[in-house]
Write a protein that holds these residues in place. Structure first.
Motif, PDB file in Angstrom:
ATOM      1  N   GLN A 128       0.821  -1.210   0.000  1.00 30.67           N
ATOM      2  CA  GLN A 128       0.000   0.000   0.000  1.00 30.67           C
ATOM      3  C   GLN A 128       0.858   1.264   0.000  1.00 30.67           C
ATOM      4  O   GLN A 128       0.478   2.271  -0.566  1.00 30.67           O
ATOM      5  CB  GLN A 128      -0.905   0.009   1.236  1.00 30.67           C
ATOM      6  N   GLU A 129       2.004   1.191   0.671  1.00 26.86           N
ATOM      7  CA  GLU A 129       2.858   2.367   0.798  1.00 26.86           C
ATOM      8  C   GLU A 129       4.294   1.958   0.508  1.00 26.86           C
ATOM      9  O   GLU A 129       4.925   1.256   1.302  1.00 26.86           O
ATOM     10  CB  GLU A 129       2.747   2.964   2.204  1.00 26.86           C
ATOM     11  N   GLY A 154      -0.428   3.552  -5.408  1.00 29.42           N
ATOM     12  CA  GLY A 154      -0.090   4.954  -5.183  1.00 29.42           C
ATOM     13  C   GLY A 154       1.365   5.329  -5.351  1.00 29.42           C
ATOM     14  O   GLY A 154       1.844   6.230  -4.660  1.00 29.42           O
ATOM     15  N   ILE A 155       2.087   4.695  -6.257  1.00 25.14           N
ATOM     16  CA  ILE A 155       3.500   5.009  -6.458  1.00 25.14           C
ATOM     17  C   ILE A 155       3.646   6.072  -7.546  1.00 25.14           C
ATOM     18  O   ILE A 155       2.980   6.010  -8.580  1.00 25.14           O
ATOM     19  CB  ILE A 155       4.298   3.753  -6.847  1.00 25.14           C
ATOM     20  N   ASN A 181      -3.880   3.072  -8.920  1.00 22.38           N
ATOM     21  CA  ASN A 181      -3.842   4.509  -8.581  1.00 22.38           C
ATOM     22  C   ASN A 181      -2.412   5.038  -8.544  1.00 22.38           C
ATOM     23  O   ASN A 181      -2.022   5.768  -7.628  1.00 22.38           O
ATOM     24  CB  ASN A 181      -4.532   4.763  -7.237  1.00 22.38           C
ATOM     25  N   CYS A 182      -1.626   4.668  -9.541  1.00 20.67           N
ATOM     26  CA  CYS A 182      -0.231   5.101  -9.624  1.00 20.67           C
ATOM     27  C   CYS A 182      -0.064   6.110 -10.755  1.00 20.67           C
ATOM     28  O   CYS A 182      -0.829   6.125 -11.713  1.00 20.67           O
ATOM     29  CB  CYS A 182       0.702   3.912  -9.883  1.00 20.67           C
ATOM     30  N   ILE A 203      -3.048  -2.192 -15.007  1.00 23.55           N
ATOM     31  CA  ILE A 203      -3.082  -0.801 -14.557  1.00 23.55           C
ATOM     32  C   ILE A 203      -4.532  -0.468 -14.232  1.00 23.55           C
ATOM     33  O   ILE A 203      -5.419  -0.648 -15.069  1.00 23.55           O
ATOM     34  CB  ILE A 203      -2.540   0.146 -15.640  1.00 23.55           C
ATOM     35  N   ASP A 204      -4.752   0.016 -13.008  1.00 23.40           N
ATOM     36  CA  ASP A 204      -6.113   0.311 -12.554  1.00 23.40           C
ATOM     37  C   ASP A 204      -6.208   1.782 -12.152  1.00 23.40           C
ATOM     38  O   ASP A 204      -5.538   2.228 -11.211  1.00 23.40           O
ATOM     39  CB  ASP A 204      -6.477  -0.584 -11.370  1.00 23.40           C
ATOM     40  N   GLU A 205      -7.030   2.538 -12.879  1.00 22.09           N
ATOM     41  CA  GLU A 205      -7.315   3.952 -12.601  1.00 22.09           C
ATOM     42  C   GLU A 205      -6.042   4.748 -12.315  1.00 22.09           C
ATOM     43  O   GLU A 205      -5.798   5.198 -11.188  1.00 22.09           O
ATOM     44  CB  GLU A 205      -8.289   4.076 -11.426  1.00 22.09           C
TER      45      GLU A 205
END
Length: 475
Positions: A128-129, A154-155, A181-182, A203-205
């Protein structure tokens, strides 16, 4: 007599030895007596580790996951056998890392023992992080070469090109990598160029990126499938040239009308095309193109997925008019006209129902009779009024049905042992029928005490053994 004399002579030798302490003499005498007893009466017991791996694997099959974790901590050989069993029978178990703080790792599910005891055998990791070198060190210490799937959330792939270099050794063995979400501006240079064995990436959104997206400009010789969900069309991806460079791709799942239109114009020879929509309005934009594609392309199977309920029955009529429609995931109307529309798609093999409502037994029978070639049936709905037996019996009469997956706890916990027995009798009455696998939670299966034998026409299996769809971002 001779044996007795030898025994007495050895004892006398021990007693006569005055150079050693009395404790050593006693130990020697006990050892001699034990050796002689084993010679005269060899033990009939077999040590646990004397069993071959197949026997130990059978024992693993009788254990709960917590017990399997305890067993894996005994020795290296048992850990190896337990780990192999874990990988085969729990393919969906994974580690979801929420954050790294001061060299501490915080898991999403900290109570799962397999995260610690069977960590070297876990193949799926979700981060996640991402914390650069801290994350890289963690992967290096814990997952070695077993890691096959990595999902990153989120990268920012614009600023720091060291992300992929730090975990380069893991990326070389990776088969599946996903970005959720990257910012995907330069994921090729940072990650994908190190993935020498990559078979699928998703790849998602993605986050809005103003620069040029570079990953679509490259060739991936081992790539077999791709998932691209960008409903808002935030990034301009040159999908057409990408598909020409990677003609070996046979599986595409996509969301977003622009991307879907490009795929249908360029990819004419796929094994599977999965098109995901939120509403019928999105579907209507490309309906004519999809209808032409299904009639004229060489693509073998098309699957449609809807996340929201259709507004009118006519919308569902458009969906059932698609040729090569192999799978459908979405909501149904609770009337017989909707069930009758399935008669035009006899080739449908997979049906997934997120909601079913308060349908009647007549509706279920009509729907099952319109789908004679159905092979897989998935229930995720929590609002079904019918009992387990009444819901599944009409579908069990279909000769080709091979798999029923019950995610719905509302249905699952209403299942009884007698219901499974009755379904088995229905299957036995049909000639040349396939064996039916029913997947449910393991605790529900255990509570029924239903014994599965090879001769049974209905076999119960836990959901943990069911491999999820390749384009799914949820574990």
């Amino acid at each position: 007599m001779r044996a007795c004399r030898r025994k007495q002579a050895k004892q006398n030798e021990c007693l006569a030895s005055g150079s050693q302490s009395s404790k050593v003499n006693m130990a020697k005498r006990f050892k001699l007596q034990r050796a002689e007893e084993e010679e005269e009466h060899p033990p009939n017991t077999t040590h646990f580790l004397d069993m071959n791996d197949d026997c130990i694997d059978t024992i693993c099959n009788l254990l709960e996951l917590d017990d399997l974790c305890s067993m894996s901590r005994t020795c290296r050989r048992i850990q190896s056998v337990s780990g192999d069993y874990f990988q085969r029978h729990y393919p969906n178990n994974y580690v979801r890392i929420q954050s790294f703080r001061r060299r501490s790792v915080f898991y999403k599910y900290p109570n799962e023992r397999y995260v610690d005891d069977l960590k070297p055998f876990i193949r799926n990791v979700i981060i996640q992080e991402y914390k650069g070198s801290v994350c890289a060190d963690y992967l290096k210490r814990n997952f070695c070469e077993n890691l096959r799937e990595l999902t990153l959330h989120g990268i920012n792939c614009e600023l720091n090109a060291m992300h992929g270099i730090q975990i380069k050794d893991h990326l070389e063995h990776l088969e599946n990598i996903k970005f959720v979400n990257c910012s995907i501006g330069d994921i090729y240079e940072i990650f994908l160029k190190h993935c020498q064995r990559i078979k699928h990436f998703g790849i998602d959104e993605p986050i809005q990126y103003n620069g040029k997206v570079t990953w679509a400009q490259h060739t991936f010789p081992t790539l077999e499938s791709i998932t691209y969900f960008d409903e808002a069309n935030t990034n301009r991806v040159e999908f057409g040239p990408f598909l020409r460079r990677n003609a070996q791709i046979k599986y595409i799942a996509c969301k977003g009308t622009n991307v879907q239109a490009t795929v249908m114009q360029r990819a004419k020879n796929l094994d599977d095309l999965v098109l995901c929509y939120n509403t019928h309005k999105d579907f209507a934009r490309n309906f004519k193109l999809l209808k032409h594609y299904s009639e004229n392309s060489d693509t073998k199977r098309i699957k449609l997925e809807f996340t929201k309920r259709l507004e009118e029955l006519d919308h569902f009529a458009e969906i059932t008019s698609i040729q090569k429609l192999h799978g459908y995931r979405g909501f149904l109307f609770e009337n017989l006209q909707c069930a009758d529309l399935f008669a035009s798609v006899e080739q449908l093999k997979v049906l997934q129902l997120p909601s079913f409502g308060h349908v009647s037994q007549i509706y279920i029978k009509r729907l099952a009779s319109c789908l004679p070639n159905l092979e897989e049936l998935h229930f995720t709905a929590q609002d079904m009024a019918l009992s387990f037996k009444n819901l599944l019996t009409p579908f069990c009469q279909n000769r080709n049905l091979k798999k029923i997956v019950v995610y719905s706890t509302h249905i699952m916990y209403r299942c009884k042992k007698n219901d499974i027995t009755e379904l088995g009798k229905v299957r036995e009455s049909i000639e040349g029928v396939n064996k039916l696998m029913i997947y449910m939670e393991k605790e529900v299966i255990d509570s029924m005490h239903f014994n599965t034998f090879d001769k049974n026409q209905v076999i119960l299996k836990p959901l943990s053994e069911l491999k999820r769809e390749i384009h799914s971002f949820d574990l």
